[in-house]
Design a protein around this motif. Sequence first.
Motif, mmCIF file in Angstrom:
data_model
loop_
_atom_site.group_PDB
_atom_site.id
_atom_site.type_symbol
_atom_site.label_atom_id
_atom_site.label_comp_id
_atom_site.label_asym_id
_atom_site.label_seq_id
_atom_site.Cartn_x
_atom_site.Cartn_y
_atom_site.Cartn_z
ATOM 1 N N UNK A 210 0.806 -1.300 0.045
ATOM 2 C CA UNK A 210 0.121 0.029 -0.011
ATOM 3 C C UNK A 210 0.752 1.285 0.006
ATOM 4 N N UNK A 211 1.807 1.404 1.008
ATOM 5 C CA UNK A 211 2.871 2.295 0.874
ATOM 6 C C UNK A 211 3.527 2.650 -0.462
ATOM 7 N N UNK A 212 4.095 1.519 -1.195
ATOM 8 C CA UNK A 212 5.027 1.421 -2.176
ATOM 9 C C UNK A 212 4.066 2.091 -3.291
ATOM 10 N N UNK A 213 2.790 1.455 -3.351
ATOM 11 C CA UNK A 213 1.756 1.918 -4.653
ATOM 12 C C UNK A 213 1.262 3.514 -4.466
ATOM 13 N N UNK A 214 1.157 3.754 -3.050
ATOM 14 C CA UNK A 214 0.818 5.307 -2.982
ATOM 15 C C UNK A 214 1.808 6.120 -3.655
ATOM 16 N N UNK A 215 3.264 5.737 -3.237
ATOM 17 C CA UNK A 215 4.314 6.601 -3.673
ATOM 18 C C UNK A 215 4.487 6.613 -5.145
ATOM 19 N N UNK A 216 4.273 5.308 -5.633
ATOM 20 C CA UNK A 216 4.525 5.058 -7.101
ATOM 21 C C UNK A 216 3.329 6.153 -7.967
ATOM 22 N N UNK A 217 2.143 6.203 -7.210
ATOM 23 C CA UNK A 217 1.312 7.075 -7.681
ATOM 24 C C UNK A 217 1.546 8.622 -7.696
ATOM 25 N N UNK A 218 2.506 9.017 -6.967
ATOM 26 C CA UNK A 218 3.105 10.316 -7.220
ATOM 27 C C UNK A 218 3.708 10.596 -8.238
ATOM 28 N N UNK A 219 4.080 9.651 -9.263
ATOM 29 C CA UNK A 219 4.671 9.993 -10.411
ATOM 30 C C UNK A 219 3.656 9.730 -11.591
ATOM 31 N N UNK A 220 2.472 9.643 -11.354
ATOM 32 C CA UNK A 220 1.561 9.304 -12.572
ATOM 33 C C UNK A 220 0.982 10.457 -13.000
ATOM 34 N N UNK A 221 0.693 11.589 -12.204
ATOM 35 C CA UNK A 221 -0.395 12.547 -12.844
ATOM 36 C C UNK A 221 0.613 13.395 -13.567
ATOM 37 N N UNK A 222 1.982 13.627 -13.543
ATOM 38 C CA UNK A 222 2.734 14.599 -14.231
ATOM 39 C C UNK A 222 2.445 14.374 -16.132
ATOM 40 N N UNK A 223 2.801 13.077 -16.224
ATOM 41 C CA UNK A 223 2.427 13.112 -17.812
ATOM 42 C C UNK A 223 1.260 13.606 -18.378
ATOM 43 N N UNK A 224 -0.023 13.178 -18.143
ATOM 44 C CA UNK A 224 -1.178 13.673 -18.446
ATOM 45 C C UNK A 224 -1.354 15.324 -18.358
ATOM 46 N N UNK A 225 -0.919 15.794 -17.142
ATOM 47 C CA UNK A 225 -1.094 17.120 -16.873
ATOM 48 C C UNK A 225 -0.018 17.962 -17.670
ATOM 49 N N UNK A 226 1.237 17.721 -17.722
ATOM 50 C CA UNK A 226 2.209 18.511 -18.400
ATOM 51 C C UNK A 226 2.338 18.344 -19.815
ATOM 52 N N UNK A 227 1.914 17.119 -20.344
ATOM 53 C CA UNK A 227 2.214 17.248 -21.690
ATOM 54 C C UNK A 227 0.911 18.205 -22.348
ATOM 55 N N UNK A 228 -0.339 17.959 -21.653
ATOM 56 C CA UNK A 228 -1.522 18.573 -22.182
ATOM 57 C C UNK A 228 -1.288 19.970 -22.203
ATOM 58 N N UNK A 229 -0.652 20.645 -20.952
ATOM 59 C CA UNK A 229 -0.126 21.908 -20.943
ATOM 60 C C UNK A 229 0.704 22.515 -21.979
ATOM 61 N N UNK A 230 1.743 21.534 -22.194
ATOM 62 C CA UNK A 230 2.609 21.897 -23.502
ATOM 63 C C UNK A 230 1.933 21.956 -24.808
ATOM 64 N N UNK A 231 1.011 21.103 -24.913
ATOM 65 C CA UNK A 231 0.152 20.988 -26.058
ATOM 66 C C UNK A 231 -0.606 22.316 -26.381
ATOM 67 N N UNK A 232 -0.973 22.751 -25.228
ATOM 68 C CA UNK A 232 -1.823 24.195 -25.358
ATOM 69 C C UNK A 232 -0.963 25.167 -25.874
ATOM 70 N N UNK A 233 0.447 25.196 -25.191
ATOM 71 C CA UNK A 233 1.343 25.979 -25.524
ATOM 72 C C UNK A 233 1.764 26.070 -26.891
ATOM 73 N N UNK A 234 2.006 24.916 -27.383
ATOM 74 C CA UNK A 234 2.040 24.640 -28.642
ATOM 75 C C UNK A 234 1.141 25.146 -29.815
ATOM 76 N N UNK A 235 -0.151 25.251 -29.345
ATOM 77 C CA UNK A 235 -0.959 25.936 -30.059
ATOM 78 C C UNK A 235 -1.032 27.385 -30.263
ATOM 79 N N UNK A 236 -0.110 28.081 -29.217
ATOM 80 C CA UNK A 236 0.050 29.518 -29.674
ATOM 81 C C UNK A 236 1.382 29.372 -30.722
ATOM 82 N N UNK A 237 2.108 28.688 -30.492
ATOM 83 C CA UNK A 237 3.194 28.758 -31.465
ATOM 84 C C UNK A 237 2.813 28.452 -32.921
ATOM 85 N N UNK A 238 1.871 27.612 -32.952
ATOM 86 C CA UNK A 238 1.385 27.136 -34.280
ATOM 87 C C UNK A 238 0.429 28.474 -34.894
ATOM 88 N N UNK A 239 -0.191 29.268 -33.882
ATOM 89 C CA UNK A 239 -0.836 30.292 -34.417
ATOM 90 C C UNK A 239 -0.109 31.494 -34.878
#
Length: 335
Positions: A210-239
């Motif tokens: 339980x402790x390990x899986x909770x700590x592993x979860x700390x790394x999981x939210x970064x991908x969807x969060x940051x990549x989609x935020x960078x995607x929005x920034x790329x929209x400005x560059x494309x515009x």
Amino acid sequence: MLLWLAVCYGAYSACYLAHLSWGATLSSDYAGRSRIFAWWQAGVLVGMIAVLATPVIVEGALHYDHQTRVAAMPWLVAALLPLRVLIAVSTVREPIGDRPHVPPRWIDYLRLMLQPTIARLLIADLVIGTAMGMNSALFFFYFGMVKHVPLLDITILLFLNLCGSLCCTPIWNYLTGRIGKHRAAAVAFILNAVSLLVIAVMPADRVIGGIVLFLVGLTLSAGPLLLRSMMADAGDEEYLRSGYDRTGLISALFAGTNKLGLALAPGITFLGLGFTHFDPVGRNGSAALATLTAFYIGVPATLGVITAALIVGHRLTAARHAAICAELAAKKQPH
């Protein structure tokens, strides 16, 4: 079944695409977008936790059978989804668009895919999505057959894993302001790879797990969060480059890589397991279990390191995005 699955996933794709591109237009600020997608990711995780908590409550606390607890999950989604959509569309004002649009053509998608910034983000999203899809597809098999964890306990481990991901969402949002989105994402992908290796060597103990899986979860939210935020920034560059708002098209490409990763992950893993005569409901030999471990631990960890190496070279930094916004603002000024 096939017909209604097609209807269900077609509707989900429409909702996902609209929701993703909607969030990308709510702010043009580099840090502000990270906050928006941090809340977006938190909402996703709360929903997943609520769905996962349903069978635990239904079976563990209310003592219903396995079939009833599984059936309770889609009923919960069906009941809450229309209500939540109504709340969203009635309380979040649609931004006033001042950017020109043109009807998209197939060639426009190809041109966007060839843009260096967008191509890097799409590949990173596909690779890390495939890695996480492998972990999702094999979670119950790995912990049940390799770690010998009871079924209800596996559900609790998954619940704790998502709780850890939810708790760390503000941390990744904070790191973006300190080291930039791309570096924060690279750190998260490396830590996720290391955490998988920790899972491989940890003992089959409920508390430790339980402790390990909770700590592993700390790394999981970064991908969807940051990549989609960078995607929005790329929209400005494309515009700035094209003079047209391509946010919807870029969001559609990201929705495509998301689904391609989710399709590739079980296809690759179960095809590979099939060659070792893996039995999902019976006993398995050492070759099948070794392959299962490789697909749950080794391959996703390797893909995480590859994604980190890829995304750390992302060139659309906070300084570059600020310069793009300044150029766009200058173009709006009357001469």
